[in-house]
Design a protein around this motif. Sequence first.
Motif, PDB file in Angstrom:
ATOM      1  N   SER A 183      45.567  30.696  38.826  1.00 40.00           N
ATOM      2  CA  SER A 183      44.802  30.578  40.070  1.00 40.00           C
ATOM      3  C   SER A 183      43.326  30.690  39.739  1.00 40.00           C
ATOM      4  CB  SER A 183      45.201  31.687  41.043  1.00 40.00           C
ATOM      5  OG  SER A 183      44.781  32.950  40.545  1.00 40.00           O
ATOM      6  N   SER A 184      42.515  30.789  40.768  1.00 38.81           N
ATOM      7  CA  SER A 184      41.077  30.957  40.540  1.00 38.81           C
ATOM      8  C   SER A 184      40.779  32.335  39.957  1.00 38.81           C
ATOM      9  CB  SER A 184      40.312  30.749  41.846  1.00 38.81           C
ATOM     10  OG  SER A 184      40.718  31.709  42.810  1.00 38.81           O
ATOM     11  N   GLN A 185      41.723  33.289  40.099  1.00 38.86           N
ATOM     12  CA  GLN A 185      41.504  34.651  39.619  1.00 38.86           C
ATOM     13  C   GLN A 185      42.106  34.910  38.234  1.00 38.86           C
ATOM     14  OE1 GLN A 185      43.176  36.913  42.813  1.00 38.86           O
ATOM     15  NE2 GLN A 185      41.283  36.849  44.001  1.00 38.86           N
ATOM     16  N   VAL A 186      43.213  34.242  37.914  1.00 38.17           N
ATOM     17  CA  VAL A 186      43.859  34.442  36.618  1.00 38.17           C
ATOM     18  C   VAL A 186      44.233  33.092  36.009  1.00 38.17           C
ATOM     19  CG1 VAL A 186      44.779  36.753  37.048  1.00 38.17           C
ATOM     20  CG2 VAL A 186      46.143  34.783  37.654  1.00 38.17           C
ATOM     21  N   THR A 187      44.043  32.986  34.710  1.00 33.80           N
ATOM     22  CA  THR A 187      44.355  31.749  34.000  1.00 33.80           C
ATOM     23  C   THR A 187      45.759  31.822  33.410  1.00 33.80           C
ATOM     24  OG1 THR A 187      43.551  32.573  31.880  1.00 33.80           O
ATOM     25  CG2 THR A 187      41.908  31.529  33.342  1.00 33.80           C
ATOM     26  N   ALA A 188      46.243  30.703  32.935  1.00 33.43           N
ATOM     27  CA  ALA A 188      47.537  30.674  32.251  1.00 33.43           C
ATOM     28  C   ALA A 188      47.490  31.583  31.021  1.00 33.43           C
ATOM     29  CB  ALA A 188      47.892  29.238  31.858  1.00 33.43           C
TER      30      ALA A 188
ATOM     31  N   GLY B 226      52.043  42.002  26.761  1.00 31.27           N
ATOM     32  CA  GLY B 226      51.777  43.430  26.817  1.00 31.27           C
ATOM     33  C   GLY B 226      50.321  43.819  26.726  1.00 31.27           C
ATOM     34  N   ASN B 227      49.405  42.861  26.798  1.00 29.96           N
ATOM     35  CA  ASN B 227      47.970  43.150  26.745  1.00 29.96           C
ATOM     36  C   ASN B 227      47.567  43.876  28.023  1.00 29.96           C
ATOM     37  OD1 ASN B 227      45.128  42.856  27.175  1.00 29.96           O
ATOM     38  ND2 ASN B 227      45.085  41.213  25.653  1.00 29.96           N
ATOM     39  N   ILE B 228      47.273  45.181  27.923  1.00 30.95           N
ATOM     40  CA  ILE B 228      47.028  46.014  29.108  1.00 30.95           C
ATOM     41  C   ILE B 228      45.815  45.538  29.899  1.00 30.95           C
ATOM     42  CG2 ILE B 228      45.701  47.813  27.939  1.00 30.95           C
ATOM     43  CD1 ILE B 228      48.252  48.405  30.741  1.00 30.95           C
ATOM     44  N   SER B 229      44.769  45.052  29.249  1.00 28.62           N
ATOM     45  CA  SER B 229      43.607  44.580  30.010  1.00 28.62           C
ATOM     46  C   SER B 229      43.961  43.344  30.829  1.00 28.62           C
ATOM     47  CB  SER B 229      42.412  44.306  29.093  1.00 28.62           C
ATOM     48  OG  SER B 229      42.687  43.231  28.226  1.00 28.62           O
ATOM     49  N   LYS B 230      44.822  42.479  30.290  1.00 27.90           N
ATOM     50  CA  LYS B 230      45.260  41.295  31.041  1.00 27.90           C
ATOM     51  C   LYS B 230      46.233  41.692  32.147  1.00 27.90           C
ATOM     52  CE  LYS B 230      42.813  38.418  28.675  1.00 27.90           C
ATOM     53  NZ  LYS B 230      41.636  37.785  29.225  1.00 27.90           N
ATOM     54  N   ILE B 231      47.069  42.690  31.881  1.00 29.56           N
ATOM     55  CA  ILE B 231      47.968  43.184  32.923  1.00 29.56           C
ATOM     56  C   ILE B 231      47.140  43.737  34.083  1.00 29.56           C
ATOM     57  CG2 ILE B 231      49.635  44.993  33.508  1.00 29.56           C
ATOM     58  CD1 ILE B 231      50.846  44.580  30.726  1.00 29.56           C
ATOM     59  N   ARG B 232      46.093  44.480  33.773  1.00 29.32           N
ATOM     60  CA  ARG B 232      45.228  45.030  34.825  1.00 29.32           C
ATOM     61  C   ARG B 232      44.520  43.910  35.589  1.00 29.32           C
ATOM     62  NH1 ARG B 232      41.423  49.481  33.142  1.00 29.32           N
ATOM     63  NH2 ARG B 232      41.456  49.935  35.356  1.00 29.32           N
ATOM     64  N   LYS B 233      44.128  42.851  34.881  1.00 29.30           N
ATOM     65  CA  LYS B 233      43.478  41.721  35.544  1.00 29.30           C
ATOM     66  C   LYS B 233      44.458  41.035  36.502  1.00 29.30           C
ATOM     67  CE  LYS B 233      40.890  37.464  34.737  1.00 29.30           C
ATOM     68  NZ  LYS B 233      40.292  36.581  33.733  1.00 29.30           N
ATOM     69  N   VAL B 234      45.684  40.784  36.020  1.00 34.53           N
ATOM     70  CA  VAL B 234      46.698  40.171  36.872  1.00 34.53           C
ATOM     71  C   VAL B 234      47.019  41.106  38.044  1.00 34.53           C
ATOM     72  CG1 VAL B 234      49.100  39.382  36.975  1.00 34.53           C
ATOM     73  CG2 VAL B 234      47.662  38.736  35.042  1.00 34.53           C
ATOM     74  N   ALA B 235      47.123  42.397  37.770  1.00 38.84           N
ATOM     75  CA  ALA B 235      47.393  43.372  38.829  1.00 38.84           C
ATOM     76  C   ALA B 235      46.290  43.347  39.884  1.00 38.84           C
ATOM     77  CB  ALA B 235      47.528  44.775  38.234  1.00 38.84           C
TER      78      ALA B 235
ATOM     79  N   SER C 200      44.373  40.840  40.613  1.00 41.38           N
ATOM     80  CA  SER C 200      44.441  39.590  41.372  1.00 41.38           C
ATOM     81  C   SER C 200      45.528  39.653  42.445  1.00 41.38           C
ATOM     82  CB  SER C 200      44.688  38.404  40.439  1.00 41.38           C
ATOM     83  OG  SER C 200      46.032  38.360  40.011  1.00 41.38           O
ATOM     84  N   CYS C 201      46.524  40.501  42.232  1.00 40.33           N
ATOM     85  CA  CYS C 201      47.602  40.691  43.213  1.00 40.33           C
ATOM     86  C   CYS C 201      47.383  41.939  44.058  1.00 40.33           C
ATOM     87  CB  CYS C 201      48.941  40.817  42.483  1.00 40.33           C
ATOM     88  SG  CYS C 201      49.422  39.366  41.573  1.00 40.33           S
ATOM     89  N   GLN C 202      46.267  42.590  43.858  1.00 43.21           N
ATOM     90  CA  GLN C 202      45.920  43.834  44.548  1.00 43.21           C
ATOM     91  C   GLN C 202      46.943  44.939  44.299  1.00 43.21           C
ATOM     92  OE1 GLN C 202      45.361  42.680  48.622  1.00 43.21           O
ATOM     93  NE2 GLN C 202      43.530  41.496  48.169  1.00 43.21           N
ATOM     94  N   ALA C 203      47.483  44.971  43.081  1.00 45.35           N
ATOM     95  CA  ALA C 203      48.450  46.003  42.706  1.00 45.35           C
ATOM     96  C   ALA C 203      47.730  47.339  42.583  1.00 45.35           C
ATOM     97  CB  ALA C 203      49.123  45.651  41.390  1.00 45.35           C
ATOM     98  N   GLU C 204      48.413  48.392  42.925  1.00 46.63           N
ATOM     99  CA  GLU C 204      47.842  49.731  42.829  1.00 46.63           C
ATOM    100  C   GLU C 204      48.442  50.541  41.693  1.00 46.63           C
ATOM    101  OE1 GLU C 204      48.122  51.570  46.629  1.00 46.63           O
ATOM    102  OE2 GLU C 204      46.815  50.104  47.571  1.00 46.63           O
TER     103      GLU C 204
END
Length: 187
Positions: free
Chosen positions: A39-44, A53-62, A64-68
């Motif tokens: 999407s405009s917030q996260v790339t493939a 398992g890249n935690i910084s990318k997991i946090r970025k994806v989180a 973008s989904c407004q995960a807490e």
Amino acid sequence: VKEGQSAESVADSETIESLMTKHLFKTYQVITLDSLSPSSQVTAHDISEAKRGNISKIRKVAASCQAELILITSVQTEVSSQQAFGVQLKKSLVINSYKLLDAASERILDADSERYRGAGTSAGEAKYASFEKVAKNMAAGFDEVMVAMKYPSRELPKLSGPPIGKPQIIMTNPPDERGFTRGHIRG
């Protein structure tokens, strides 16, 4: 087959993820990283790295989904044979270690390591029995943590509209050498 995992390990990971999704979906919205699109917030690339398992990318994806919340789980499985009353049985031992983190601060909210046993006439049946116990216990544990964190009622919204104010969980299984299953909960 996911990079770095045997076909059996991938099947085990997908079984655990499916069972956790089944039990958590009763209470929470569940999205896996496999179901996300760039999407405009996260790339493939972001999604691919989060799956590894890249935690910084997991946090970025989180984000973008407004995960807490972020769930990091390590699952180890061992199957052995045992003869009982003339019947060859398979026994499974699953060790599930996890940490539940605040997505913004990475503060540990909950952590534990538990053992689950299952039995069956085949290795697959024995592992499935253990995996089912892991999934049920994790779902119950999430409810306890969410209540303790004073999240709103977990009643499911009507299907006519998008859920509002309900936690959302995103799970992924990085390569086997790391041994982690990661999930995020969005509220």
